[in-house]
Structures are given as C-alpha cells and as structure tokens.
Design an enzyme around this catalytic site. Structure first.
Site, PDB file in Angstrom:
ATOM      1  N   TYR A 113       0.824  -1.207   0.000  1.00 33.84           N
ATOM      2  CA  TYR A 113       0.000   0.000   0.000  1.00 33.84           C
ATOM      3  C   TYR A 113       0.854   1.251   0.000  1.00 33.84           C
ATOM      4  CZ  TYR A 113       0.825   0.971   4.993  1.00 33.84           C
ATOM      5  OH  TYR A 113       1.402   1.285   6.195  1.00 33.84           O
ATOM      6  N   LYS A 121       6.328  -1.709   1.953  1.00 34.89           N
ATOM      7  CA  LYS A 121       5.143  -1.154   2.625  1.00 34.89           C
ATOM      8  C   LYS A 121       4.009  -2.172   2.460  1.00 34.89           C
ATOM      9  CE  LYS A 121       3.140   3.469   3.329  1.00 34.89           C
ATOM     10  NZ  LYS A 121       3.231   3.480   4.776  1.00 34.89           N
ATOM     11  N   GLU A 131      12.721   2.661  13.588  1.00 39.40           N
ATOM     12  CA  GLU A 131      11.726   3.685  13.231  1.00 39.40           C
ATOM     13  C   GLU A 131      10.576   3.618  14.219  1.00 39.40           C
ATOM     14  OE1 GLU A 131       9.822   2.845   9.431  1.00 39.40           O
ATOM     15  OE2 GLU A 131       9.987   0.697   9.765  1.00 39.40           O
ATOM     16  N   ARG A 145      -6.868 -21.617  -1.334  1.00 38.94           N
ATOM     17  CA  ARG A 145      -5.861 -21.021  -0.434  1.00 38.94           C
ATOM     18  C   ARG A 145      -4.575 -21.818  -0.547  1.00 38.94           C
ATOM     19  NH1 ARG A 145      -3.677 -21.833   4.533  1.00 38.94           N
ATOM     20  NH2 ARG A 145      -2.932 -19.963   5.611  1.00 38.94           N
ATOM     21  N   ARG A 199       8.042   4.349  -4.640  1.00 37.02           N
ATOM     22  CA  ARG A 199       8.109   3.452  -3.476  1.00 37.02           C
ATOM     23  C   ARG A 199       7.135   2.284  -3.645  1.00 37.02           C
ATOM     24  NH1 ARG A 199       7.328   5.937   2.455  1.00 37.02           N
ATOM     25  NH2 ARG A 199       5.162   5.971   1.781  1.00 37.02           N
ATOM     26  N   HIS A 223      -0.281 -21.116  -0.387  1.00 34.70           N
ATOM     27  CA  HIS A 223       0.769 -20.112  -0.145  1.00 34.70           C
ATOM     28  C   HIS A 223       1.489 -19.724  -1.434  1.00 34.70           C
ATOM     29  CE1 HIS A 223       0.051 -21.228   3.992  1.00 34.70           C
ATOM     30  NE2 HIS A 223       0.930 -20.342   4.420  1.00 34.70           N
TER      31      HIS A 223
HETATM   32  N1  PDD Z   1       2.845   5.146   7.440  1.00 36.03           N
HETATM   33  N2  PDD Z   1       7.612   3.946   8.688  1.00 36.03           N
HETATM   34  C1  PDD Z   1       6.458   3.255   8.794  1.00 36.03           C
HETATM   35  C2  PDD Z   1       6.490   1.884   9.382  1.00 36.03           C
HETATM   36  C3  PDD Z   1       5.245   3.823   8.340  1.00 36.03           C
HETATM   37  O1  PDD Z   1       4.107   3.124   8.432  1.00 36.03           O
HETATM   38  C4  PDD Z   1       5.266   5.148   7.810  1.00 36.03           C
HETATM   39  C5  PDD Z   1       4.020   5.831   7.328  1.00 36.03           C
HETATM   40  C6  PDD Z   1       6.491   5.829   7.738  1.00 36.03           C
HETATM   41  C7  PDD Z   1       6.596   7.230   7.186  1.00 36.03           C
HETATM   42  O2  PDD Z   1       6.404   7.266   5.787  1.00 36.03           O
HETATM   43  P1  PDD Z   1       5.860   8.571   5.048  1.00 36.03           P
HETATM   44  O3  PDD Z   1       6.686   9.711   5.500  1.00 36.03           O
HETATM   45  O4  PDD Z   1       6.046   8.266   3.609  1.00 36.03           O
HETATM   46  O5  PDD Z   1       4.415   8.726   5.452  1.00 36.03           O
HETATM   47  C8  PDD Z   1       7.640   5.188   8.171  1.00 36.03           C
HETATM   48  C9  PDD Z   1       1.602   5.644   6.916  1.00 36.03           C
HETATM   49  C10 PDD Z   1       1.323   7.066   7.193  1.00 36.03           C
HETATM   50  C11 PDD Z   1       0.489   4.694   7.336  1.00 36.03           C
HETATM   51  O6  PDD Z   1       0.758   3.510   7.422  1.00 36.03           O
HETATM   52  O7  PDD Z   1      -0.631   5.127   7.537  1.00 36.03           O
END
Ligand code: PDD
Length: 287
Positions: free
Chosen positions: A31, A150, A182, A103, A50, A105
C-alpha cells in the site's frame, strides 16, 4: 465518499472484494498513503516509486503505468468534496481463479491483482498539538526483515502501536539490536548537540517520503545533519526526538517511556523544521 476498485469509481460502501482475495486471506499486498493538499498530491512520483519498490519486493507486477496511476488518483481526488485528503492505495495479489486452489501459499499464476483506493479528509496536527508535542514508548522491533516493503500485513506494527496507545502516547519508538529503526507508523529523528541524526535506509525500516523531505530541507537550509546508525543510548540522551510521517508531518516527541526528552518541550530545531516543512508544502501547492 467515492473509492476506486478494479477499474470503477463507486461509493465506498458498495466496494466489495471476494473473500478469497489474498489481501484478505494472507495479507498479501502492498500500500501507499499519499497526502493531498488543496487537491494536489504531495510527492506523488516518490510515492509511486516506493509503490513500485514494494511491488518488486513481493514479486507482483505493477498493474498500472505511472501515467495511469496519475490519472486514476487525480480522478479520485476530484470526486471528493474535501480538499485536503489522505489517499490510500492498495494492491493485493487478488483472488484465485476458478479451478485454482482457494488457499495456497504459492504465488498463483494468471490472477488479476486487486487495486483499491479511497480518500479520507487529511487531519494533520493543530498548532496547539505541535506546541505540546507527544509522548512515546520504546519497544523491541520484532518485525520481519523486510520493513522496507510497505506491506499491508501490519500485524506487528499494529501491536507495537497499541503499546503506545495503552500508555496514552502517540508512537512506539523501535529498537533492534541496540539501534533505532523507526516508529510503528513513522520515521524517527534524533537531535544531539545541534546535529540532526537519521537512521540510514535499509531493509530494517521504511524510508518515508517525509523522511526524505526533512533531509532535503536540512541540506537546503544548512542544518547540520548525518545519516548513520543511532544507538539506544543516543536515543535516550537526545536533545530532541521527532516522529515524521505523511499524516503527522514533523512532530516532536517530548517524553520517552515517561522520561522527558531534552527540556521536555518541542525543541528549537523541531519548530524550525516544522516551519520549513509548512513553507515547502505551500510552495508545492502553488507550483
Ligand atoms: N505510514 N515507517 C512506517 C512503518 C510507516 O508506516 C510510515 C508511514 C512511515 C513514514 O512514511 P511517510 O513519511 O512516507 O508517510 C515510516 C503511513 C502514514 C500509514 O501507514 O498510515
């Protein structure tokens, strides 16, 4: 509220996906979340780049060209009756076709990915919230080793964030093997002796679009900064600690695990960076 699902714009309440969609069954998808200011998507090409990286990371072909994504996202933005938006984009590996195991994997062949997008009003922090800052807790980063993807499978992030919520805080600052990674849904910056420190992009964190903008602004405005591994001791003795994300923008963390960070109020560099970020946003919107 209109959303987009597999080629159609429709009311969000009418959007339906098959129960066997691999996004639902396996969390098999990726996402993006794009902030939109006055109907202008912020850094859209960076988000789409990204997204491509995340799709490559899970071996899923991108269902759209960049120009198609642009058209779809612009149309979705135009359909909303609010100007500042947070556009959520999700691509999953779709539902198995007739005759395929329901289903399994293993990656299915010949399956259409599911593309889903919706927009919500973008709610950023008020000046009062920025002036107060937020508290955070720390936790061991127990996620997998591809945090640069992501992925929609966010179970670890959700449970980690809940630790902050349970402590009436805004974020969980994660540490792995003694070093800062983070936040549960944000990037974390440290300020020490006037130098802005950021952990280096790697498989252990998601490189935020906001993270990139903050470092660009630091470089453009002569703010001393370094991108390097940051130890837990440096996090705990920081003069300032920030969380950054598309929705939180630049937010000062004023307490970590109940202990004041620096003076226990948003520091001067956080305030300066927030101001630079706001100005930068205005410039992008006018362009
Ligand atoms: N998440 N690290 C993680 C694990 C995140 O989920 C996010 C942002 C960031 C910062 O990324 P950016 O600056 O591109 O928003 C770093 C979004 C906001 C979310 O999951 O809703």
């Amino acid at each position: 509220m209109s959303c987009y699902l597999n080629g159609r714009f429709l009311p969000l309440a009418d959007a339906k996906v098959p129960a066997l969609d691999r996004g639902f069954v396996f969390g098999d998808g990726v996402y993006e979340l794009v902030p939109v200011y006055s109907r202008k998507p912020f850094r859209l090409d960076d988000h789409l780049r990204r997204l491509q990286g995340s799709l490559d990371g899970i071996r899923l072909a991108n269902p759209h060209e960049v120009s198609e994504w642009h058209e779809l996202i612009v149309e979705l933005i135009d359909l909303q009756d609010f100007a500042d938006q947070s556009v959520y984009i999700q691509v999953t590996r779709g539902a198995p076709a007739e005759g395929q195991p329901p289903r399994d994997h293993a990656l299915p062949k010949g399956v259409q990915p599911t593309v889903f997008m919706f927009a919500q009003p973008l709610v950023t922090a008020s000046p009062a919230q920025k002036a107060a800052g937020v508290c955070a807790v720390s936790a061991a980063d127990n996620r997998w080793l591809r945090c640069d993807i992501k992925a929609t499978s966010l179970l670890a992030n959700i449970l980690l964030r809940q630790q902050a919520v349970d402590a009436e805080c805004a974020e969980t600052v994660m540490l792995r093997d003694g070093f800062l990674t983070e936040g549960a849904a944000s990037n974390i910056f440290v300020v020490k002796d006037g130098v802005l420190l950021a952990p280096p992009p790697s498989n252990l964190m998601l490189t935020g679009i906001t993270y990139d903008v903050v470092l660009e602004l630091a470089a453009a405005h002569g703010i001393p900064h370094a991108v390097r591994a940051i130890s837990e001791a440096e996090v705990r003795s920081a003069d300032e600690l920030w969380m950054t994300s598309s929705t939180r923008e630049v937010m000062a963390i004023v307490k970590l695990d109940g202990v004041p960070v620096g003076a226990g109020v948003p520091g001067p560099l956080a305030q300066r960076m927030d101001a630079l970020y706001q100005t930068f946003k205005q410039e992008v919107m006018r362009a």
